[in-house]
Design a protein around this motif. Structure first.
Motif, mmCIF file in Angstrom:
data_model
loop_
_atom_site.group_PDB
_atom_site.id
_atom_site.type_symbol
_atom_site.label_atom_id
_atom_site.label_comp_id
_atom_site.label_asym_id
_atom_site.label_seq_id
_atom_site.Cartn_x
_atom_site.Cartn_y
_atom_site.Cartn_z
ATOM 1 N N LYS A 84 56.230 26.673 15.949
ATOM 2 C CA LYS A 84 55.202 27.079 14.795
ATOM 3 C C LYS A 84 53.761 27.351 15.324
ATOM 4 O O LYS A 84 53.203 28.755 14.937
ATOM 5 C CB LYS A 84 54.804 25.791 14.091
ATOM 6 C CG LYS A 84 53.803 25.857 13.098
ATOM 7 C CD LYS A 84 53.198 24.473 12.310
ATOM 8 C CE LYS A 84 52.918 23.371 13.173
ATOM 9 N NZ LYS A 84 51.327 23.490 13.738
ATOM 10 N N ASP A 85 53.512 26.878 16.424
ATOM 11 C CA ASP A 85 52.088 27.355 16.984
ATOM 12 C C ASP A 85 52.016 28.880 17.701
ATOM 13 O O ASP A 85 51.156 29.548 17.507
ATOM 14 C CB ASP A 85 51.214 26.225 18.025
ATOM 15 C CG ASP A 85 51.058 24.924 17.017
ATOM 16 O OD1 ASP A 85 51.343 25.069 15.932
ATOM 17 O OD2 ASP A 85 50.846 23.967 17.930
ATOM 18 N N MET A 86 53.314 28.963 18.412
ATOM 19 C CA MET A 86 53.127 30.313 19.167
ATOM 20 C C MET A 86 53.427 31.310 18.033
ATOM 21 O O MET A 86 53.188 32.741 18.435
ATOM 22 C CB MET A 86 54.514 30.082 20.135
ATOM 23 C CG MET A 86 54.300 29.272 21.148
ATOM 24 S SD MET A 86 52.613 29.282 22.168
ATOM 25 C CE MET A 86 52.789 30.867 22.919
ATOM 26 N N ASN A 87 54.254 31.018 17.149
ATOM 27 C CA ASN A 87 54.381 31.918 15.984
ATOM 28 C C ASN A 87 52.915 32.475 15.083
ATOM 29 O O ASN A 87 52.692 33.739 14.787
ATOM 30 C CB ASN A 87 55.285 31.522 14.669
ATOM 31 C CG ASN A 87 56.819 31.412 15.124
ATOM 32 O OD1 ASN A 87 56.982 32.137 16.169
ATOM 33 N ND2 ASN A 87 57.538 30.679 14.445
ATOM 34 N N ILE A 88 51.945 31.211 15.196
ATOM 35 C CA ILE A 88 50.869 31.663 14.672
ATOM 36 C C ILE A 88 49.881 32.574 15.526
ATOM 37 O O ILE A 88 49.412 33.359 15.305
ATOM 38 C CB ILE A 88 49.765 30.185 14.620
ATOM 39 C CG1 ILE A 88 50.568 29.239 13.515
ATOM 40 C CG2 ILE A 88 48.525 30.412 14.360
ATOM 41 C CD1 ILE A 88 49.903 27.854 13.510
ATOM 42 N N VAL A 89 50.078 32.406 17.084
ATOM 43 C CA VAL A 89 49.615 33.185 18.055
ATOM 44 C C VAL A 89 49.863 34.630 17.753
ATOM 45 O O VAL A 89 49.452 35.637 17.954
ATOM 46 C CB VAL A 89 49.788 32.548 19.185
ATOM 47 C CG1 VAL A 89 49.548 33.607 20.385
ATOM 48 C CG2 VAL A 89 49.007 31.350 19.615
ATOM 49 N N MET A 90 51.378 34.776 17.529
ATOM 50 C CA MET A 90 52.001 36.065 17.645
ATOM 51 C C MET A 90 51.626 36.890 16.546
ATOM 52 O O MET A 90 51.637 37.903 16.430
ATOM 53 C CB MET A 90 53.630 35.870 18.125
ATOM 54 C CG MET A 90 54.025 35.204 19.418
ATOM 55 S SD MET A 90 52.761 36.100 20.731
ATOM 56 C CE MET A 90 53.276 37.769 20.561
ATOM 57 N N GLN A 91 51.707 36.025 15.413
ATOM 58 C CA GLN A 91 51.446 36.908 14.233
ATOM 59 C C GLN A 91 49.709 37.408 14.003
ATOM 60 O O GLN A 91 49.556 38.445 13.883
ATOM 61 C CB GLN A 91 51.391 35.759 12.863
ATOM 62 C CG GLN A 91 51.668 36.410 11.631
ATOM 63 C CD GLN A 91 51.672 35.277 10.330
ATOM 64 O OE1 GLN A 91 52.199 34.279 10.815
ATOM 65 N NE2 GLN A 91 51.389 35.653 9.296
ATOM 66 N N ASN B 248 44.030 27.637 22.472
ATOM 67 C CA ASN B 248 44.691 26.432 23.132
ATOM 68 C C ASN B 248 46.136 26.552 23.439
ATOM 69 O O ASN B 248 46.424 25.999 24.514
ATOM 70 C CB ASN B 248 43.923 25.303 22.305
ATOM 71 C CG ASN B 248 44.305 23.890 23.175
ATOM 72 O OD1 ASN B 248 43.483 23.566 24.125
ATOM 73 N ND2 ASN B 248 45.498 23.417 22.836
ATOM 74 N N GLN B 249 46.746 26.872 22.437
ATOM 75 C CA GLN B 249 48.370 26.910 22.519
ATOM 76 C C GLN B 249 48.841 27.893 23.373
ATOM 77 O O GLN B 249 49.946 27.827 23.768
ATOM 78 C CB GLN B 249 48.814 26.993 21.125
ATOM 79 C CG GLN B 249 48.410 25.864 20.203
ATOM 80 C CD GLN B 249 48.960 24.305 20.837
ATOM 81 O OE1 GLN B 249 47.866 23.879 21.712
ATOM 82 N NE2 GLN B 249 49.910 23.703 20.541
ATOM 83 N N ILE B 250 47.974 29.097 23.595
ATOM 84 C CA ILE B 250 48.331 30.062 24.420
ATOM 85 C C ILE B 250 48.587 29.394 25.722
ATOM 86 O O ILE B 250 49.403 29.412 26.596
ATOM 87 C CB ILE B 250 47.707 31.455 24.609
ATOM 88 C CG1 ILE B 250 47.718 32.123 23.118
ATOM 89 C CG2 ILE B 250 48.083 32.195 25.856
ATOM 90 C CD1 ILE B 250 46.760 33.283 23.007
ATOM 91 N N VAL B 251 47.270 28.805 26.136
ATOM 92 C CA VAL B 251 47.045 28.114 27.585
ATOM 93 C C VAL B 251 48.303 26.833 27.486
ATOM 94 O O VAL B 251 48.690 26.972 28.692
ATOM 95 C CB VAL B 251 45.856 27.581 27.729
ATOM 96 C CG1 VAL B 251 45.519 26.954 29.128
ATOM 97 C CG2 VAL B 251 44.541 28.841 27.523
ATOM 98 N N THR B 252 48.446 26.122 26.776
ATOM 99 C CA THR B 252 49.340 24.879 26.955
ATOM 100 C C THR B 252 50.813 25.474 26.917
ATOM 101 O O THR B 252 51.585 24.803 27.673
ATOM 102 C CB THR B 252 49.054 23.892 25.934
ATOM 103 O OG1 THR B 252 49.137 24.372 24.551
ATOM 104 C CG2 THR B 252 47.603 23.218 25.977
ATOM 105 N N GLY B 253 50.993 26.311 26.043
ATOM 106 C CA GLY B 253 52.458 26.843 25.885
ATOM 107 C C GLY B 253 52.886 27.579 27.211
ATOM 108 O O GLY B 253 53.932 27.099 27.824
ATOM 109 N N VAL B 254 52.148 28.414 27.617
ATOM 110 C CA VAL B 254 52.170 29.176 28.940
ATOM 111 C C VAL B 254 52.338 28.212 29.938
ATOM 112 O O VAL B 254 53.242 28.233 30.963
ATOM 113 C CB VAL B 254 51.433 30.295 29.124
ATOM 114 C CG1 VAL B 254 51.576 30.978 30.288
ATOM 115 C CG2 VAL B 254 51.416 31.357 28.135
ATOM 116 N N GLY B 255 51.495 27.210 29.853
ATOM 117 C CA GLY B 255 51.212 26.399 31.092
ATOM 118 C C GLY B 255 52.463 25.259 31.183
ATOM 119 O O GLY B 255 53.303 24.963 32.073
ATOM 120 N N VAL B 256 53.254 24.857 30.063
ATOM 121 C CA VAL B 256 54.349 23.999 30.073
ATOM 122 C C VAL B 256 55.529 24.743 30.542
ATOM 123 O O VAL B 256 56.189 24.054 31.287
ATOM 124 C CB VAL B 256 54.439 23.159 28.646
ATOM 125 C CG1 VAL B 256 55.125 24.206 27.653
ATOM 126 C CG2 VAL B 256 55.207 21.934 28.947
#
Ligand code: NAP
Length: 321
Positions: free
Chosen positions: A267-274, A202-210
């Protein structure tokens, strides 16, 4: 006018019924403990009260608890004390170390909870951390669900969050009466950690989206065209999205009050990248977005809403930001 955090007097009388003895709880009402009363946790806890549940709260700062106490919740001295009386404990804190602390630390839920207790963490943390916490709680007879949410402060206040849960079916079913008060789209995604995997997606979609919405609006403005009219035009076509609609409007209003703090999105994008690193995955757009959120925190924008990514783009493009 009532603040969205206030329970109307009539509701409160109905909730309290003049007697908070749990034997008088009706229907699906449960004894619930709630930990973490910030932007998201406070309205979620209020909606549990409104739903007729018997609620006990704990927050590390007493002032965070006060609005809930005023609305009819009981206060506990520690997460352990809160867990002693509860059938269900919910945490809504910040990151994995915070969940570890309130669940497994000194005076944590594990040291007060009875065997058979269900603990639900609704914060956004690493899937591997959620699995680890689940395993350690289970050793003490406590079943654990990771159940992060999407929908923001607006969804938390309205009780319309999207809930993505990972863990046992029995724990998921136990939590239903609580979930029904705070969410609308409630999905049991899979085993322990699966809810956090869904939230990272979800945070990939919303992060890239924003970021893309901010790029589009900054592009329009710097091209000398009214970004409000551009947003209006885009809303009717394939570029339409809730991010363009809601976040786009707030960007136009330059309303950067959080909402969802930029450091939380970092924090959430770090979770994604980790996770991408652990799995050997190529996530080029998420990687670029993670860099932008790093830069936001480095530029002093960490406490502003994630839509302040527009300000960063403006600065990088030679504008004022
Ligand atoms: P917030 O306003 O900063 O609230 C977090 C709360 O957790 C604060 O009240 C804080 O207590 C408490 N807390 C943090 N660490 C703690 C610890 N170690 N021990 C005890 N209490 C602790 O953040 P939020 O926006 O509500 O976000 C909460 C979680 O939901 C995060 O994981 C976030 O990623 C996720 N989330 C947020 C949104 C959103 O739009 N805001 C949407 C979906 C998911 P104090 O009051 O004492 O500081």
């Amino acid at each position: 006018m009532h603040s969205p955090y206030e329970v109307a007097a009539d509701d409160r009388a109905l909730l309290l019924g003049g007697d908070d003895d749990d034997q008088h709880l009706e229907g699906n009402a449960m004894r619930i403990g709630f930990i973490g009363l910030g932007i998201m946790g406070r309205p979620m806890a209020l909606n549990l009260l409104r739903g007729g549940h018997q609620l006990t709260v704990w927050a590390r700062r007493p002032e965070s608890m006060q609005p809930l106490l005023d609305a009819g919740a009981s206060g506990a001295a520690s997460p352990a004390a809160l867990a002693e009386q509860a059938e269900l404990v919910i945490s809504m804190v910040a990151d994995a170390p915070d969940v570890e602390q309130v669940m497994l630390g000194e005076n944590g839920v594990a040291s007060g909870g009875q065997s058979g207790l269900v603990a639900v963490d609704m914060s956004t943390i690493r899937p591997s951390a959620a699995r680890s916490i689940a395993g350690r709680l289970l050793a003490g007879g406590i079943d654990f669900l990771d159940a992060p949410v999407s929908g923001g402060e607006v969804g938390a206040v309205a009780g319309t969050l999207s809930i993505m849960a990972g863990g046992s079916t029995a724990a998921f079913e136990t939590a239903q009466p609580a979930f029904a008060c705070i969410g609308r789209n409630i999905v049991h995604v899979g085993d322990s950690g699966a809810g956090q995997v869904a939230k990272a997606a979800n945070q990939i979609v919303t992060g890239v989206g924003v970021l893309t919405v901010a790029e589009a609006l900054n592009f329009a403005a710097r091209s000398g065209v009214d970004p409000a009219r551009v947003r209006e035009a885009l809303l009717g076509g394939f570029a339409s999205s809730r991010i363009l609609e809601n976040h786009g409007q707030r960007m136009l209003d330059r309303n950067f009050k959080p909402g969802f703090k930029s450091w939380m999105h970092q924090k959430d994008m770090n979770i994604v990248m980790q996770s991408a690193h652990e799995l050997g995955l190529c996530l080029p757009l998420a990687a670029a977005t993670a860099q932008m959120f790093n830069a936001m925190v480095g530029s002093g924008l960490g406490e502003e809403d994630s839509i302040a990514i527009l300000k960063l783009l403006e600065r990088l493009s030679g504008g004022e930001g």
